[in-house]
Design a protein around this motif. Structure first.
Motif, mmCIF file in Angstrom:
data_model
loop_
_atom_site.group_PDB
_atom_site.id
_atom_site.type_symbol
_atom_site.label_atom_id
_atom_site.label_comp_id
_atom_site.label_asym_id
_atom_site.label_seq_id
_atom_site.Cartn_x
_atom_site.Cartn_y
_atom_site.Cartn_z
ATOM 1 N N GLN A 6 10.015 18.296 5.631
ATOM 2 C CA GLN A 6 8.749 17.586 5.456
ATOM 3 C C GLN A 6 7.564 18.363 6.030
ATOM 4 N N SER A 7 7.813 19.051 7.148
ATOM 5 C CA SER A 7 6.691 19.688 7.832
ATOM 6 C C SER A 7 7.200 20.795 8.741
ATOM 7 N N THR A 8 6.374 21.812 8.936
ATOM 8 C CA THR A 8 6.657 22.863 9.913
ATOM 9 C C THR A 8 5.447 23.029 10.819
ATOM 10 N N ASP A 9 5.715 23.386 12.062
ATOM 11 C CA ASP A 9 4.633 23.556 13.033
ATOM 12 C C ASP A 9 3.984 24.921 12.842
ATOM 13 N N PRO A 10 2.655 24.975 12.740
ATOM 14 C CA PRO A 10 1.994 26.256 12.467
ATOM 15 C C PRO A 10 2.069 27.253 13.612
ATOM 16 N N ARG A 11 2.351 26.789 14.844
ATOM 17 C CA ARG A 11 2.345 27.680 16.014
ATOM 18 C C ARG A 11 3.737 27.998 16.544
ATOM 19 N N SER A 12 4.767 27.517 15.867
ATOM 20 C CA SER A 12 6.134 27.802 16.306
ATOM 21 C C SER A 12 7.052 27.704 15.092
ATOM 22 N N GLY A 13 8.359 27.739 15.342
ATOM 23 C CA GLY A 13 9.314 27.585 14.252
ATOM 24 C C GLY A 13 9.781 26.162 14.061
ATOM 25 N N ALA A 264 11.451 24.450 19.039
ATOM 26 C CA ALA A 264 10.353 25.384 18.769
ATOM 27 C C ALA A 264 10.837 26.655 18.086
ATOM 28 N N LEU A 265 12.125 26.974 18.226
ATOM 29 C CA LEU A 265 12.689 28.176 17.605
ATOM 30 C C LEU A 265 13.241 27.903 16.204
ATOM 31 N N GLY A 266 13.287 26.626 15.796
ATOM 32 C CA GLY A 266 13.726 26.314 14.445
ATOM 33 C C GLY A 266 15.044 25.580 14.326
ATOM 34 N N ILE A 267 15.551 25.015 15.444
ATOM 35 C CA ILE A 267 16.801 24.255 15.407
ATOM 36 C C ILE A 267 16.508 22.813 14.987
ATOM 37 N N ASP A 268 17.436 22.239 14.215
ATOM 38 C CA ASP A 268 17.272 20.884 13.684
ATOM 39 C C ASP A 268 18.191 19.857 14.331
ATOM 40 N N MET A 269 19.356 20.282 14.824
ATOM 41 C CA MET A 269 20.377 19.344 15.280
ATOM 42 C C MET A 269 20.964 19.797 16.609
ATOM 43 N N PHE A 270 21.195 18.825 17.494
ATOM 44 C CA PHE A 270 21.721 19.100 18.833
ATOM 45 C C PHE A 270 22.782 18.065 19.194
ATOM 46 N N LEU A 348 12.977 11.626 22.776
ATOM 47 C CA LEU A 348 12.427 12.979 22.896
ATOM 48 C C LEU A 348 12.391 13.686 21.547
ATOM 49 N N VAL A 349 13.493 13.633 20.792
ATOM 50 C CA VAL A 349 13.516 14.341 19.509
ATOM 51 C C VAL A 349 12.649 13.634 18.465
ATOM 52 N N LYS A 350 12.582 12.309 18.546
ATOM 53 C CA LYS A 350 11.730 11.590 17.592
ATOM 54 C C LYS A 350 10.251 11.828 17.885
ATOM 55 N N GLU A 351 9.904 11.931 19.160
ATOM 56 C CA GLU A 351 8.525 12.255 19.510
ATOM 57 C C GLU A 351 8.193 13.685 19.088
ATOM 58 N N ALA A 352 9.171 14.602 19.251
ATOM 59 C CA ALA A 352 8.969 15.977 18.785
ATOM 60 C C ALA A 352 8.715 15.993 17.281
ATOM 61 N N ARG A 353 9.484 15.221 16.545
ATOM 62 C CA ARG A 353 9.289 15.132 15.086
ATOM 63 C C ARG A 353 7.875 14.644 14.756
ATOM 64 N N LYS A 354 7.449 13.612 15.450
ATOM 65 C CA LYS A 354 6.106 13.068 15.219
ATOM 66 C C LYS A 354 5.040 14.131 15.483
ATOM 67 N N GLN A 355 5.208 14.876 16.567
ATOM 68 C CA GLN A 355 4.228 15.908 16.921
ATOM 69 C C GLN A 355 4.226 17.044 15.899
ATOM 70 N N ILE A 356 5.400 17.394 15.377
ATOM 71 C CA ILE A 356 5.475 18.429 14.342
ATOM 72 C C ILE A 356 4.694 17.990 13.109
ATOM 73 N N ILE A 357 4.935 16.765 12.672
ATOM 74 C CA ILE A 357 4.265 16.250 11.475
ATOM 75 C C ILE A 357 2.752 16.178 11.678
ATOM 76 N N GLU A 358 2.329 15.849 12.902
ATOM 77 C CA GLU A 358 0.896 15.731 13.189
ATOM 78 C C GLU A 358 0.243 17.073 13.502
ATOM 79 N N GLY A 359 1.047 18.144 13.611
ATOM 80 C CA GLY A 359 0.503 19.478 13.870
ATOM 81 C C GLY A 359 0.146 19.745 15.308
ATOM 82 N N PHE A 361 2.648 19.903 17.887
ATOM 83 C CA PHE A 361 3.899 20.090 18.614
ATOM 84 C C PHE A 361 3.788 21.118 19.730
ATOM 85 N N ALA A 362 3.213 22.274 19.471
ATOM 86 C CA ALA A 362 3.260 23.387 20.424
ATOM 87 C C ALA A 362 2.650 23.010 21.769
ATOM 88 N N SER A 363 1.464 22.453 21.760
ATOM 89 C CA SER A 363 0.814 22.085 23.020
ATOM 90 C C SER A 363 1.538 20.924 23.689
#
Length: 376
Positions: A6-13, A264-270, A348-359, A361-363
């Motif tokens: 759905q979305s990728t972060d412009p400042r990381s993977g 931030a490096l591009g992993i999806d599942m943990f 934590l991971v759901k908040e990370a997802r939200k931040q990625i979608i909103e652009g 995430f990095a900060s």
């Protein structure tokens, strides 16, 4: 199985995606609670779904094979029906458990012969057999049989082990392709990248695994004692090679800090046993940092465990009450602490997802890493 970004972060993977299985959708990045023997320790399936909001859990091939046994699981119609979990499920291959048996196992080209940790009885795992076992367990996502190398290990051992893992993968794929699911829904096979902490081996293994063109890919052999910097370096290298249109699963990781850095490096599942294992010993992960609830400082603290999280376990009970339970070894203490920690990990991971979608995430990630890694 389908995977859509759905979305990728412009400042990381970092990536946000949706993985669709026959048992439902998984919104990535995702953390998967570990249900070693068909249950997440001290947590009811109802709590996993309604309180923790887990979207997928793990089962352990080695442990389920030994108990309750594959015959009973097949009679029940697979692990989903046996344990009553109707959402997606993943099983590991047993490779890590075989690795951890040490002197109680012998690895050959053909298979692994090992002694049960329960009664010392002798058993054999082959690539073909492990595929059959995972067909019988019935998880949506299943792992190829691999050898997990220890850390540290010599270069030649890591190279030979990687070669064995690749040859075993070919046998896994052949067996997987020549058999059908047993319970009327699709299963997907994930190969596993190995190579210890040697960049050239990780590169070779990632290229080999990518060329297998399976529906998802996993990274193994990390989180086995190597420095975090090595974990991040190997993860970054491998994520640069594995296809971007398929989910990437980093096995056995890890701390909240590890998860954020690897998102931030591009992993999806943990997945990791840490939130439940540490909970039973009184270590709590919170939105403000790490709490050892056994410490005297929490004895009179009547504030909620973590008000910011929401959820019954985190807001209804006080730190003082949970400390009382843990100190007195009450089973309820392990339950509350486990539900809380898993609630935090999923938050934590759901908040990370939200931040990625909103652009953002990095900060957000840089600030959150500092908070979640500090001791309170």
């Amino acid at each position: 199985m389908k995977f859509q970004l759905q979305s990728t972060d412009p400042r990381s993977g970092a990536r946000a995606g949706t993985l669709t299985t026959s048992h439902g959708e998984i919104h990535t990045p995702i953390f998967m609670p570990v249900g070693t023997a068909g249950s997440v320790k001290a947590v009811h399936q109802r709590e996993l779904e309604n309180d923790i909001h887990a979207e997928i859990i793990l089962g352990n091939t080695y442990h389920l094979y030994l108990r309750p046994g594959i015959e009973l699981l097949q009679k029940a119609g697979g692990l989903h029906k046996f344990n009553g979990w109707n959402k997606p499920m993943l099983t590991d291959s047993g490779g890590y458990q075989v690795y951890s048996l040490g002197a109680n196992r012998k690895i050959t080209e053909a298979c692994v012969v090992f002694k049960s940790h329960i009664d010392g009885s002798k058993h054999t795992f082959s690539p073909e057999g492990v595929m059959d076992i995972q067909r019988a367990i019935g998880a949506d996502l299943i792992m190829a049989f691999d050898e997990c190398t220890p850390f540290p290990c010599e270069y030649q051992y890591a190279k030979d082990s990687m070669g064995l893992t690749h040859r075993w993968l070919k046998r896994c794929v052949d067996r997987f392709d020549s058999t059908e699911p047993l319970y009327g829904y699709e299963q997907s096979l994930f190969p596993i990248v190995q190579g210890s902490t040697y960049p050239d081996l990780r590169k070779e293994s990632a290229e080999y695994i990518a060329n297998q063109n399976q529906q998802g890919n996993a990274i193994g052999g990390l989180s086995v004692g190597e420095p975090h910097e090595d974990m991040y370096a190997m993860t970054s290298l491998v994520c640069g090679i594995l296809p971007s249109d398929k989910p990437r699963y980093l096995m056995g990781v890890g701390t909240p800090e590890n998860i954020l850095e690897c998102i931030a490096l591009g992993i999806d599942m943990f997945d990791c046993v840490m939130p439940t294992r540490n909970a039973r010993n009184g270590m709590l992960f919170t939105t403000e940092g790490i709490i050892n609830i056994r410490n005297e400082k929490w004895k009179d603290d009547l504030s909620p465990i973590d008000k910011a999280l929401g959820g019954y376990a985190s807001t209804f009970h006080s730190k003082a009450y949970l400390r009382h339970l843990i100190i007195n070894k009450e089973i309820l203490g392990a339950q509350i602490a486990s539900i809380h920690n898993l609630t935090f990990y999923l938050w934590l991971v759901k908040e990370a997802r939200k931040q990625i979608i909103e652009g953002t995430f990095a900060s957000w990630k840089d600030n959150m890493v500092k908070k979640v890694s500090q001791r309170l």
